[in-house]
Motif scaffolding. Sequence first.
Motif, mmCIF file in Angstrom:
data_model
loop_
_atom_site.group_PDB
_atom_site.id
_atom_site.type_symbol
_atom_site.label_atom_id
_atom_site.label_comp_id
_atom_site.label_asym_id
_atom_site.label_seq_id
_atom_site.Cartn_x
_atom_site.Cartn_y
_atom_site.Cartn_z
ATOM 1 N N GLN A 1 0.926 -1.322 -0.146
ATOM 2 C CA GLN A 1 -0.071 0.037 0.025
ATOM 3 C C GLN A 1 0.856 1.184 -0.016
ATOM 4 O O GLN A 1 1.923 1.142 0.638
ATOM 5 C CB GLN A 1 -0.798 0.033 1.164
ATOM 6 N N GLY A 2 0.381 2.372 -0.725
ATOM 7 C CA GLY A 2 1.239 3.834 -0.705
ATOM 8 C C GLY A 2 1.224 4.331 0.494
ATOM 9 O O GLY A 2 0.101 4.175 1.354
ATOM 10 N N GLY A 3 2.188 5.170 0.688
ATOM 11 C CA GLY A 3 2.135 6.045 1.895
ATOM 12 C C GLY A 3 2.690 5.398 3.239
ATOM 13 O O GLY A 3 2.798 5.808 4.419
ATOM 14 N N VAL A 4 3.068 4.232 3.415
ATOM 15 C CA VAL A 4 3.495 3.454 4.466
ATOM 16 C C VAL A 4 4.963 2.873 4.230
ATOM 17 O O VAL A 4 4.938 2.127 3.203
ATOM 18 C CB VAL A 4 2.590 2.195 4.947
ATOM 19 N N SER A 5 5.655 3.176 5.025
ATOM 20 C CA SER A 5 7.140 2.685 4.487
ATOM 21 C C SER A 5 7.264 1.264 4.911
ATOM 22 O O SER A 5 6.686 0.675 5.894
ATOM 23 C CB SER A 5 8.218 3.702 5.526
#
Length: 167
Positions: A104-108
């Motif tokens: 998922q985007g936005g989570v490192s």
Amino acid sequence: QLMKYFGSKAGLLETIFEEAWAHIFADARQAADAEDSPTGKLEAMCERVMLAVEKDAELKTVFLLEGRRVRRQNQTVVLSRGFLEFVAMIDGILAGMQAEGMLQGGVSPQAVRSALIGMLEGLLRDHLLYEKMGFPAAYDLSEVPAMLKLFLQSSLVSRLLTQHGAP
């Protein structure tokens, strides 16, 4: 004799963690190498940690109740080389997943790793406290891999879930 060989109780504890994590990491690496998918690798690694901890009641108690406790003497936490290698291997798998557009985007990847390890430790620790003192965690340990799988699925982009038939 303890002072002669380990220097202190903290030195003994560090040695216990070093020895245990060296074996656990080697086993987890072997399990991960046998898997094809990144999520399969992560699930296999976590399963090996769980199995290692569950087969030795004393190690389980030390790992889950002492493993991340800050030591008063020097305000540090014992982080063994094997544990750090385990973390690095998970980070590598997750970084590869991110590079492939699987996460998922936005989570490192490091946040995903921290959540994954924290959930594994928390599930095992709460169950240990249930066994020892009736803490409200009466779930079966077979639910731990299922929870890890749910977490990993929630970390994947939705198109991958659709491709693999996940809900």
